[in-house]
Design a protein around this motif. Structure first.
Motif, PDB file in Angstrom:
ATOM      1  N   ILE A   1       1.599   0.787 -10.876  1.00  0.00           N
ATOM      2  CA  ILE A   1       0.804   1.390 -10.175  1.00  0.00           C
ATOM      3  C   ILE A   1      -0.522   0.870 -10.109  1.00  0.00           C
ATOM      4  N   ILE A   2      -0.875   0.812  -8.936  1.00  0.00           N
ATOM      5  CA  ILE A   2      -2.354   0.539  -8.732  1.00  0.00           C
ATOM      6  C   ILE A   2      -3.683   0.792  -8.109  1.00  0.00           C
ATOM      7  N   CYS A   3      -4.604   1.405  -8.457  1.00  0.00           N
ATOM      8  CA  CYS A   3      -5.445   1.661  -7.905  1.00  0.00           C
ATOM      9  C   CYS A   3      -6.905   0.887  -7.467  1.00  0.00           C
ATOM     10  N   ARG A   4      -6.861   0.314  -6.448  1.00  0.00           N
ATOM     11  CA  ARG A   4      -8.122  -0.621  -6.533  1.00  0.00           C
ATOM     12  C   ARG A   4      -9.579  -0.181  -5.506  1.00  0.00           C
TER      13      ARG A   4
ATOM     14  N   ILE B   1       0.677  -1.396  -0.151  1.00  0.00           N
ATOM     15  CA  ILE B   1      -0.321  -0.052  -0.188  1.00  0.00           C
ATOM     16  C   ILE B   1       0.705   1.187  -0.467  1.00  0.00           C
ATOM     17  N   LEU B   2       0.597   2.508  -0.579  1.00  0.00           N
ATOM     18  CA  LEU B   2       1.246   3.666  -1.007  1.00  0.00           C
ATOM     19  C   LEU B   2       0.561   4.272  -0.647  1.00  0.00           C
ATOM     20  N   SER B   3       1.338   5.524   0.590  1.00  0.00           N
ATOM     21  CA  SER B   3       0.699   6.436   1.912  1.00  0.00           C
ATOM     22  C   SER B   3       0.040   7.289   0.558  1.00  0.00           C
ATOM     23  N   ALA B   4      -1.283   7.848   0.812  1.00  0.00           N
ATOM     24  CA  ALA B   4      -1.388   8.200  -0.353  1.00  0.00           C
ATOM     25  C   ALA B   4      -2.310   9.856  -0.094  1.00  0.00           C
ATOM     26  N   GLY B   5      -3.351  10.875   0.174  1.00  0.00           N
ATOM     27  CA  GLY B   5      -3.836  11.560   1.188  1.00  0.00           C
ATOM     28  C   GLY B   5      -5.233  10.746   1.230  1.00  0.00           C
ATOM     29  N   PRO B   6      -6.120  12.159   1.694  1.00  0.00           N
ATOM     30  CA  PRO B   6      -7.057  11.309   2.121  1.00  0.00           C
ATOM     31  C   PRO B   6      -8.269  10.826   0.723  1.00  0.00           C
ATOM     32  N   THR B   7      -9.211  10.042   1.306  1.00  0.00           N
ATOM     33  CA  THR B   7     -10.123   9.209   0.072  1.00  0.00           C
ATOM     34  C   THR B   7     -11.301  10.433   0.333  1.00  0.00           C
ATOM     35  N   GLU B   8     -12.102  11.311  -0.913  1.00  0.00           N
ATOM     36  CA  GLU B   8     -12.891  12.053  -0.603  1.00  0.00           C
ATOM     37  C   GLU B   8     -14.022  10.589  -0.854  1.00  0.00           C
ATOM     38  N   THR B   9     -15.216  10.888  -0.217  1.00  0.00           N
ATOM     39  CA  THR B   9     -16.384  10.120  -0.370  1.00  0.00           C
ATOM     40  C   THR B   9     -17.127  10.823  -0.615  1.00  0.00           C
TER      41      THR B   9
END
Length: 111
Positions: free
Chosen positions: A63-66, A31-39
């Protein structure tokens, strides 16, 4: 992007219920460190999620977005192939991105 060889990727997926989880992974599944998920929950009660991640040239090219909903065992993902090409001028970086977009996912590249 900037002259240090970094790129910001955004992944967005619509039409989920219940609310899903969005993860960025490298080619090894870490898992890569990313910004917060916007919902966002729409008037149809379906969820749209989006997130941004900064990719550096030291990262894997894949890079994978899941996006996943574990309760119903539903997973959608897309693999992004990022290639960094550098000119002889160290202050200028050319970035080439090839993206394979999965059904229900939209990738937006922010330069």
């Amino acid at each position: 992007s900037d002259t240090c060889g970094r790129l910001v990727l955004q992944c967005e997926s619509k039409g989920w219920y219940p609310e899903p989880e969005l993860l960025w992974l490298d080619a090894e599944g870490k898992i890569l460190s990313a910004g917060p998920t916007e919902t966002v929950r729409g008037p149809d009660d379906l969820y749209t999620v989006s997130s941004r991640v900064t990719v550096e040239k030291r990262h894997s090219n894949n890079i994978i977005c899941r996006v996943q909903q574990r309760n119903i065992n539903q997973i959608r993902e897309t693999q992004i192939v990022v290639k960094f090409y550098f000119t002889s001028d160290p202050d200028f970086t050319t970035l080439l991105i090839i993206a394979a977009v999965c059904i229900g996912c939209t990738l937006i590249f922010i330069w």
